[in-house]
Design a protein around this motif. Structure first.
Motif, PDB file in Angstrom:
ATOM      1  N   SER A  55       0.689  -1.126   0.172  1.00 30.39           N
ATOM      2  CA  SER A  55      -0.158  -0.133   0.023  1.00 30.39           C
ATOM      3  C   SER A  55       0.724   1.079  -0.152  1.00 30.39           C
ATOM      4  N   ALA A  56       1.902   1.190   0.711  1.00 27.59           N
ATOM      5  CA  ALA A  56       2.970   2.267   0.691  1.00 27.59           C
ATOM      6  C   ALA A  56       3.493   2.585  -0.635  1.00 27.59           C
ATOM      7  N   PHE A  57       3.733   1.280  -1.310  1.00 33.28           N
ATOM      8  CA  PHE A  57       4.170   1.625  -2.602  1.00 33.28           C
ATOM      9  C   PHE A  57       3.218   2.198  -3.722  1.00 33.28           C
ATOM     10  N   VAL A  58       1.976   1.525  -3.598  1.00 31.82           N
ATOM     11  CA  VAL A  58       0.844   2.210  -4.550  1.00 31.82           C
ATOM     12  C   VAL A  58       0.930   3.719  -4.172  1.00 31.82           C
ATOM     13  N   PRO A  73      -4.630   2.763   2.513  1.00 33.41           N
ATOM     14  CA  PRO A  73      -4.163   2.636   3.756  1.00 33.41           C
ATOM     15  C   PRO A  73      -3.050   1.876   4.113  1.00 33.41           C
ATOM     16  N   SER A  74      -2.087   2.158   4.987  1.00 34.78           N
ATOM     17  CA  SER A  74      -1.005   1.259   5.138  1.00 34.78           C
ATOM     18  C   SER A  74      -0.740   1.141   6.726  1.00 34.78           C
ATOM     19  N   GLY A  75      -0.235   0.395   6.855  1.00 34.19           N
ATOM     20  CA  GLY A  75      -0.145   0.195   8.643  1.00 34.19           C
ATOM     21  C   GLY A  75       0.556  -0.789   9.077  1.00 34.19           C
ATOM     22  N   VAL A  76       0.810  -0.958  10.250  1.00 34.03           N
ATOM     23  CA  VAL A  76       1.838  -2.119  10.783  1.00 34.03           C
ATOM     24  C   VAL A  76       1.060  -3.489  11.269  1.00 34.03           C
ATOM     25  N   VAL A  77      -0.217  -3.507  11.104  1.00 34.55           N
ATOM     26  CA  VAL A  77      -1.218  -4.482  11.139  1.00 34.55           C
ATOM     27  C   VAL A  77      -1.539  -4.860   9.785  1.00 34.55           C
ATOM     28  N   GLU A  78      -2.055  -6.073   9.696  1.00 32.80           N
ATOM     29  CA  GLU A  78      -2.474  -6.457   8.238  1.00 32.80           C
ATOM     30  C   GLU A  78      -3.781  -5.435   7.813  1.00 32.80           C
ATOM     31  N   LEU A  99      -3.456  -5.025  -3.806  1.00 32.26           N
ATOM     32  CA  LEU A  99      -3.971  -6.318  -3.539  1.00 32.26           C
ATOM     33  C   LEU A  99      -3.665  -6.472  -1.940  1.00 32.26           C
ATOM     34  N   PRO A 100      -4.567  -7.317  -1.550  1.00 38.04           N
ATOM     35  CA  PRO A 100      -4.439  -7.890  -0.058  1.00 38.04           C
ATOM     36  C   PRO A 100      -3.066  -8.677  -0.161  1.00 38.04           C
ATOM     37  N   GLY A 101      -2.202  -8.991   1.135  1.00 33.78           N
ATOM     38  CA  GLY A 101      -0.966  -9.470   1.102  1.00 33.78           C
ATOM     39  C   GLY A 101      -1.503 -10.922   1.127  1.00 33.78           C
ATOM     40  N   ILE A 102      -0.175 -11.990   0.784  1.00 36.44           N
ATOM     41  CA  ILE A 102      -0.305 -13.463   0.734  1.00 36.44           C
ATOM     42  C   ILE A 102       0.404 -13.372   2.246  1.00 36.44           C
TER      43      ILE A 102
END
Ligand SMILES: Nc1nc2c(ncn2[C@@H]2O[C@H](COP(=O)(O)OP(=O)(O)OP(=O)(O)O)[C@@H](O)[C@H]2O)c(=O)[nH]1
Ligand SMILES: [Mg+2]
Length: 393
Positions: A55-58, A73-78, A99-102
């Motif tokens: 998300s930070a990259f986006v 939105p980016s953050g320390v939790v999923e 995209l959501p993370g794997i």
């Protein structure tokens, strides 16, 4: 000239009916210019492990601060649970998908891609934030298997540099090279062909490979776009050409009926006068509708990077050289020499025309001429587009 085909039964019915209703004034069909080439949306998916910095990259990629409205939105939790689409402010045809993370250890790339809708994306950016991991290879291999492309981004480089700086003999370039090699070798060792790797920090965009990533993207975007076209266009393209052809064809006989008019000229060998002005005007219209004119070809050449001359070279119809009264008369004369048609047949099948003999002959000639030219130009249009799409830069 190619084959002159005969009017089909159905068209004949339509002609008779309309003549009966005599609403000849109902003018040309409008052709919607479906200029598909201009409007290809390019969907980039940003994927990778949970928390790798997608998300930070986006946000960084879109040149948007993390706290701005419209930022991902980016953050320390999923954080990201569903694919979300963001338009790219600089390239209006580009959409970036966060995209959501794997996550889980027994992750399966094919299942993940099914969940996030793999088919929707044209291009992938895989983000990895730590040492080389197998899940990233799974993603890369799955993408290559589906004949799509990706860049590999190693993120949070600022963290690595900060940590390495504490060491004596710190050499930034050497550290960066080590990380890059680790990524490239890891991917290659696991069967991923020619990976492209960028090292970036979404917090320090001016540093590391971010500028290079942008340049590469900008340079390769048209190529990638053409690849999408190449995958999706042959069918789409035929559809458009056929649609245009049908629309134009529907108007032919109306034009032909006008041809007994004032501006007729005698055609050697045909013993009939034909309104060449109508032919020139109408064929020019086909020519433009099929994008065979210089301006359209120049645009196509610019978009696809295929040299203009190469696009021109695949056109077969003599009409591409020039559409003038002289050329049309030559074609008609040639067609007459080849036994253009059985004029008498037309005279007998359409009684209304039979009562205006010269007009009838002229009608039939014009009809066949237009239909034949339309077919030729439609074929050329297809040849040009095929050439434009099939070439590799
Ligand atoms: N130092 C540093 N931290 C980063 C960078 N990119 C992201 N982060 C941090 O990493 C954490 C995760 O970032 P996100 O962008 O939310 O990661 P994500 O991959 O979208 O996470 P999920 O959506 O949960 O899968 C956040 O605390 C970010 O601030 C970077 O380039 N450098
Ligand atoms: Mg996220």
């Amino acid at each position: 000239m190619g084959d002159f085909d005969v009017i089909e039964e159905e068209e004949m019915k339509e002609i008779r009916e309309t003549l009966k209703r005599s609403n000849l004034a109902s003018s040309d069909e409008k052709i919607q210019d479906t200029n598909q080439l201009d409007h290809v949306t390019f969907n980039i998916a940003v994927t990778g492990e949970s928390g790798s910095g997608k998300s930070a990259f986006v946000n960084a990629f879109r040149g948007i601060g993390h706290d701005e409205t419209n930022s991902a939105p980016s953050g320390v939790v999923e954080t990201t649970m569903e694919p979300k689409c963001y338009p790219h402010p600089k390239y209006p045809d580009v959409q970036v998908w966060d995209l959501p993370g794997i996550g889980t250890p027994n992750f399966r790339a094919d299942e993940y891609f099914q969940k996030v809708g793999f088919a929707r994306y044209d291009f992938f950016i895989i983000i990895a934030s730590e040492r080389f991991k197998v899940s990233n290879v799974e993603l890369a291999r799955e993408i290559q298997k589906m004949k799509k492309r990706f860049y590999f981004v190693r993120s949070k480089i600022d963290d690595n540099i900060r940590a390495e700086k504490r060491k004596k003999n710190f050499d930034q370039d050497k550290t960066l090279n080590q990380i890059r090699e680790d990524c490239i070798k890891g991917l290659q060792r696991n069967g991923v062909e020619s990976p492209v790797v960028f090292l970036i920090s979404s917090f320090d965009l001016g540093y590391y490979d971010f500028p290079l990533l942008e340049q590469t993207m900008e340079r390769e975007l048209p190529k990638h776009k053409r690849n999408i076209l190449l995958l999706s266009l042959p069918n789409l393209m035929l559809e458009i050409i056929n649609k245009k052809k049908k629309a134009l064809q529907a108007g032919i006989w109306k034009k032909a009926l006008l041809s007994g008019g004032v501006a007729t000229v005698p055609i050697p060998g045909l013993s009939v006068a034909v309104d060449v002005t109508i032919l020139v005007k109408e064929i020019t219209r086909y020519y433009q509708a099929f994008g065979l004119d210089d301006e359209s070809l120049q645009n196509l050449s610019a978009r696809t990077e295929v040299p203009l001359e190469e696009l021109k070279a695949v056109r077969k119809s003599p009409l591409n050289k020039e559409i003038s009264a002289d050329v049309i008369i030559k074609l008609l004369t040639k067609a007459a020499g080849a036994g253009l048609m059985v004029i008498g047949y037309w005279m007998s099948t359409i009684p209304v025309l039979g009562s205006i003999p010269a007009g009838g002959i002229s009608y039939a000639t014009t009809y066949h001429m237009l239909k034949s030219c339309l077919n030729e130009l439609a074929d050329d249009s297809q040849n040009v587009l095929m050439r434009a799409l099939q070439s590799e830069v």
